[in-house]
Design a protein around this motif. Sequence first.
Motif, PDB file in Angstrom:
ATOM      1  N   GLN A 106      -2.470  -8.860  15.037  1.00 31.83           N
ATOM      2  CA  GLN A 106      -1.159  -8.457  14.390  1.00 31.83           C
ATOM      3  C   GLN A 106      -0.220  -7.874  15.322  1.00 31.83           C
ATOM      4  OE1 GLN A 106      -0.162  -8.879  11.374  1.00 31.83           O
ATOM      5  NE2 GLN A 106      -1.810  -8.973  10.035  1.00 31.83           N
ATOM      6  N   ASP A 107       1.024  -8.284  15.406  1.00 33.93           N
ATOM      7  CA  ASP A 107       1.893  -7.839  16.393  1.00 33.93           C
ATOM      8  C   ASP A 107       2.126  -6.135  16.206  1.00 33.93           C
ATOM      9  OD1 ASP A 107       4.265  -7.571  17.945  1.00 33.93           O
ATOM     10  OD2 ASP A 107       5.640  -8.649  16.560  1.00 33.93           O
ATOM     11  N   MET A 158      -0.777 -13.764  18.232  1.00 33.51           N
ATOM     12  CA  MET A 158      -0.535 -12.800  17.161  1.00 33.51           C
ATOM     13  C   MET A 158       0.635 -13.244  16.190  1.00 33.51           C
ATOM     14  SD  MET A 158      -0.460  -9.200  19.163  1.00 33.51           S
ATOM     15  CE  MET A 158       0.516  -9.715  20.652  1.00 33.51           C
ATOM     16  N   HIS A 159       0.518 -12.438  15.175  1.00 33.54           N
ATOM     17  CA  HIS A 159       1.835 -12.816  14.016  1.00 33.54           C
ATOM     18  C   HIS A 159       2.986 -12.305  14.786  1.00 33.54           C
ATOM     19  CE1 HIS A 159      -0.422 -14.980  11.076  1.00 33.54           C
ATOM     20  NE2 HIS A 159      -1.304 -14.029  10.719  1.00 33.54           N
ATOM     21  N   SER A 160       4.048 -12.892  14.542  1.00 30.10           N
ATOM     22  CA  SER A 160       5.212 -12.190  15.092  1.00 30.10           C
ATOM     23  C   SER A 160       6.065 -11.520  13.815  1.00 30.10           C
ATOM     24  CB  SER A 160       5.947 -13.249  15.794  1.00 30.10           C
ATOM     25  OG  SER A 160       7.456 -12.844  15.814  1.00 30.10           O
ATOM     26  N   VAL A 161       6.245 -10.530  13.943  1.00 30.50           N
ATOM     27  CA  VAL A 161       6.907  -9.863  12.746  1.00 30.50           C
ATOM     28  C   VAL A 161       8.261 -10.324  12.674  1.00 30.50           C
ATOM     29  CG1 VAL A 161       8.038  -7.419  12.108  1.00 30.50           C
ATOM     30  CG2 VAL A 161       5.604  -7.802  12.891  1.00 30.50           C
ATOM     31  N   ILE A 205       1.854 -16.609   5.829  1.00 27.34           N
ATOM     32  CA  ILE A 205       1.712 -16.366   7.214  1.00 27.34           C
ATOM     33  C   ILE A 205       0.267 -17.002   7.186  1.00 27.34           C
ATOM     34  CG2 ILE A 205       2.919 -14.685   8.116  1.00 27.34           C
ATOM     35  CD1 ILE A 205       0.772 -12.847   7.697  1.00 27.34           C
ATOM     36  N   ARG A 206      -0.328 -17.659   8.392  1.00 24.90           N
ATOM     37  CA  ARG A 206      -1.548 -18.203   8.228  1.00 24.90           C
ATOM     38  C   ARG A 206      -2.534 -17.326   9.316  1.00 24.90           C
ATOM     39  NH1 ARG A 206      -3.993 -22.392  10.619  1.00 24.90           N
ATOM     40  NH2 ARG A 206      -2.021 -22.996  11.756  1.00 24.90           N
ATOM     41  N   ASN A 207      -3.601 -16.708   8.984  1.00 20.13           N
ATOM     42  CA  ASN A 207      -4.440 -16.303   9.933  1.00 20.13           C
ATOM     43  C   ASN A 207      -5.356 -17.301  10.512  1.00 20.13           C
ATOM     44  OD1 ASN A 207      -3.203 -13.669   9.318  1.00 20.13           O
ATOM     45  ND2 ASN A 207      -4.921 -12.914   8.000  1.00 20.13           N
ATOM     46  N   ASP A 208      -5.488 -17.151  11.675  1.00 20.61           N
ATOM     47  CA  ASP A 208      -6.125 -18.244  12.417  1.00 20.61           C
ATOM     48  C   ASP A 208      -7.282 -17.447  13.438  1.00 20.61           C
ATOM     49  OD1 ASP A 208      -7.734 -20.124  14.018  1.00 20.61           O
ATOM     50  OD2 ASP A 208      -5.666 -21.054  14.538  1.00 20.61           O
ATOM     51  N   PHE A 224       0.934  -1.083  -0.192  1.00 27.83           N
ATOM     52  CA  PHE A 224      -0.174   0.153  -0.071  1.00 27.83           C
ATOM     53  C   PHE A 224       1.052   1.313  -0.051  1.00 27.83           C
ATOM     54  CE2 PHE A 224      -2.961  -3.167   1.304  1.00 27.83           C
ATOM     55  CZ  PHE A 224      -4.240  -2.552   1.037  1.00 27.83           C
ATOM     56  N   GLY A 225       2.221   1.384   0.660  1.00 29.33           N
ATOM     57  CA  GLY A 225       2.895   2.364   0.808  1.00 29.33           C
ATOM     58  C   GLY A 225       3.807   1.990   1.742  1.00 29.33           C
ATOM     59  N   ARG A 226       5.050   2.632   1.945  1.00 33.11           N
ATOM     60  CA  ARG A 226       6.162   2.191   2.866  1.00 33.11           C
ATOM     61  C   ARG A 226       5.609   2.338   4.343  1.00 33.11           C
ATOM     62  NH1 ARG A 226      11.272   4.738   0.210  1.00 33.11           N
ATOM     63  NH2 ARG A 226      12.313   4.388   2.295  1.00 33.11           N
ATOM     64  N   GLU A 227       4.807   3.110   4.706  1.00 28.81           N
ATOM     65  CA  GLU A 227       4.295   3.166   6.216  1.00 28.81           C
ATOM     66  C   GLU A 227       2.811   2.733   6.362  1.00 28.81           C
ATOM     67  OE1 GLU A 227       6.338   4.318   8.158  1.00 28.81           O
ATOM     68  OE2 GLU A 227       7.905   4.949   6.705  1.00 28.81           O
ATOM     69  N   PHE A 228       2.415   1.600   5.913  1.00 31.73           N
ATOM     70  CA  PHE A 228       1.281   1.026   6.425  1.00 31.73           C
ATOM     71  C   PHE A 228       1.532  -0.097   6.873  1.00 31.73           C
ATOM     72  CE2 PHE A 228      -0.576   3.752   2.942  1.00 31.73           C
ATOM     73  CZ  PHE A 228      -1.941   3.609   2.937  1.00 31.73           C
ATOM     74  N   ARG A 229       1.048  -0.086   8.021  1.00 33.90           N
ATOM     75  CA  ARG A 229       1.189  -1.270   9.070  1.00 33.90           C
ATOM     76  C   ARG A 229       0.046  -2.123   8.823  1.00 33.90           C
ATOM     77  NH1 ARG A 229       3.338   0.034  15.011  1.00 33.90           N
ATOM     78  NH2 ARG A 229       4.406   1.810  14.595  1.00 33.90           N
ATOM     79  N   PRO A 230       0.235  -3.517   8.897  1.00 34.42           N
ATOM     80  CA  PRO A 230       1.493  -4.012   9.470  1.00 34.42           C
ATOM     81  C   PRO A 230       2.634  -4.237   8.631  1.00 34.42           C
ATOM     82  CG  PRO A 230      -0.157  -5.907   8.869  1.00 34.42           C
ATOM     83  CD  PRO A 230      -0.757  -4.581   8.459  1.00 34.42           C
ATOM     84  N   TRP A 231       2.375  -3.894   7.223  1.00 34.00           N
ATOM     85  CA  TRP A 231       3.319  -4.426   6.416  1.00 34.00           C
ATOM     86  C   TRP A 231       4.804  -3.498   6.680  1.00 34.00           C
ATOM     87  CZ3 TRP A 231      -1.442  -3.450   4.612  1.00 34.00           C
ATOM     88  CH2 TRP A 231      -2.285  -4.533   4.505  1.00 34.00           C
ATOM     89  N   SER A 232       4.771  -2.295   6.944  1.00 34.36           N
ATOM     90  CA  SER A 232       5.671  -1.375   7.212  1.00 34.36           C
ATOM     91  C   SER A 232       6.699  -1.975   8.242  1.00 34.36           C
ATOM     92  CB  SER A 232       5.270  -0.039   7.736  1.00 34.36           C
ATOM     93  OG  SER A 232       4.546  -0.108   8.769  1.00 34.36           O
ATOM     94  N   GLU A 233       6.206  -2.681   9.251  1.00 34.32           N
ATOM     95  CA  GLU A 233       6.919  -3.226  10.217  1.00 34.32           C
ATOM     96  C   GLU A 233       7.605  -4.552   9.643  1.00 34.32           C
ATOM     97  OE1 GLU A 233       7.143  -1.602  13.344  1.00 34.32           O
ATOM     98  OE2 GLU A 233       6.180  -0.227  11.919  1.00 34.32           O
ATOM     99  N   TYR A 234       7.070  -5.237   8.974  1.00 29.10           N
ATOM    100  CA  TYR A 234       7.830  -6.287   8.417  1.00 29.10           C
ATOM    101  C   TYR A 234       8.878  -5.970   7.439  1.00 29.10           C
ATOM    102  CZ  TYR A 234       3.942  -9.700   9.542  1.00 29.10           C
ATOM    103  OH  TYR A 234       3.264 -10.321  10.446  1.00 29.10           O
TER     104      TYR A 234
END
Length: 625
Positions: free
Chosen positions: A270-271, A283-286, A160-163, A49-59
């Motif tokens: 989400q972590d 939660m998912h762990s980054v 990753i797998r969302n539960d 989405f962009g460089r500052e979108f959580r959760p992906w920005s953290e990964y």
Amino acid sequence: MSSDSVRSWSAALFCLGLFVATCMSPDRADGAERSLRGELKRVLVLHSFGREFRPWSEYARDIKSGLERQSPWPLDIQEHALLTARFNNPGPEAPFVEYLHSLYQGALPDIVLTIGAPAARFAQKYRARLFPDAPLILSAVEYRLIDRANLTDNDVVVAIRNDFVAAFDNILQVLPDTKAVAIVIGASPLEKFWIEELKRELKPLEERLELIWYSDLSFEEILKRAARLPPHTVLFWGLMSVDAAGIVHESDIALRSLHAVANAPIFSYQDPFFGGSTVGGPMHSVAETSSRTISVALRVLGGEKPASISYEPLGFAAPRYDWRELQRWGISESRLPDGSEILFREPNIWERYRWQMLMISAVFLVQAGLISGLLQERRRRRLAEVESRQRLAELAHVNRYSAIGELTTSMAHELNQPLGSILTNAETAELMLKATPPDIDEIRQILADIRRDDHRASEVIRRLRSVLKKTPFEVRHIELNDTVREAIGLVSAVADGRRIALTYMPAFADLHVKGDPVQLQQVVLNLVINAMDAVSDAGMKKREITVSTMRAENQAEIRISDTGPGIASADLGNVFNPFFTTKPQGMGMGLAIVKTIIEAHHGTIAAENQPWGGALFTIRLPLIR
Ligand code: ADP
């Protein structure tokens, strides 16, 4: 130098220049640079989405910094964001594809790394045109969102797998009274996909929980509703990249504003959203996903075949909880599943201000010690005071005996007088009764005289007994004029007997003081006896003693003056000392006892000589206001 030799030098320099120019042609220069810097590796990172979108920005942040740290080769990491994913109705992607094509034509990256599902889908779709031979690493992507049909031997998936069932079970585990869950989620194509997945997965919980969907609301409206949730409702933070009104929500500002207004706890799986706004749970762990991605990237850069690397999707890490949120929503730690970790525990006052608290406690301890020491000391002094008063009372008693002893002869005389009169009157009455008829009026008169004399005698005895009574030091409210008068009454007969003029001049107004009447009488008695001794001195023509009481400012004053020889000026400072006496038979205790009694009454006593002769003793006692 000869012209020949100059020519041959010029030829040599020309050849050298030609050689250098040949070596520095573009291709060769590139090769030289690479060998100088080692093998430079180009990494293309594609954001969803962009460089500052959580959760992906953290990964992305974690992966990038890990790669830079661990890579044995110098890296050129180039990043691009797939802005089209921001729109709920994505526009054409072609211009972006062309832009990337022009950038990487002829300079292919060594690996392409995608973060999140939209970037993965884009890379898979356009790889043939953009980077046909570059290995592709699809990271931080849910396994359901991977286009498996289009995976090649050159791809590695770090999925990753969302539960969601586990995430909702966690809500019911920590807050078993939960009746409804409001699900906060946006309206981008990715988010719409997840709404359907959530609905499908959570079907078994439908009977137990009411699910409220906020996907068709603007975020502004979501905030309003979250502030007025009914009891036993919680919020579930799904994703909020683009809301129903098409507004893009970068970073976690949206979550923080929800946290600020919500009247219910917020849960997320989400972590990157944990730590300030959400309660926690599995939660998912980054860190876990990032470290797996880094290791895959390094292996592929090192020449390993992507087809040989494969992993199972990563599930949720062990549950973690935010202590502050547990406190805020009254969630007991005993409700948390085994193996949970509690973070952000606020240190208690002891942990936070350890040294200060130790200092304060030390000060308190010292203070407590001092206070108890002082109390002990006070108690000791009280006891000592009581004891000294008792001693004083005993000493005073002995002193009174000796004073009264001195007066015994005169007292006997004083008693004898009324007793003698009684006897004479009784005999006269007897005689008169024998007459016929007896003179009843006269007899009545005689009987009245007998009663008066009896009163006089018993008054002498009463005074004597009262002053000889052994009483403890007892302070009470007294009127000083009366107390002094009583003492004078005791010695007046003695003074008469010694032919001394004893005058008492009481104050006009009452003088109320606090004191022990028996002891104050003893003071007057001692001073008057001393004065009687002084005026009885041989050669004293005038034998007068004056006792007066008066008010002096806020004090009551008793003055005892005499017409004796006065006190030798050398002795003036000693007369109150114990055992100071100028008399052959004296004990020197009278004035010492007087001073002690007056000081026990918070008063003062002074001795002086009057200008016209004779001693003057002045006592001052505090008046009761
Ligand atoms: P004591 O009467 O046994 O000597 P006191 O303590 O009563 O003991 O008196 C101490 C001394 O103070 C006396 O010996 C006397 O010298 C002096 N003193 C006390 N009262 C008078 C007074 N009114 N005039 C002169 N001297 C006095």
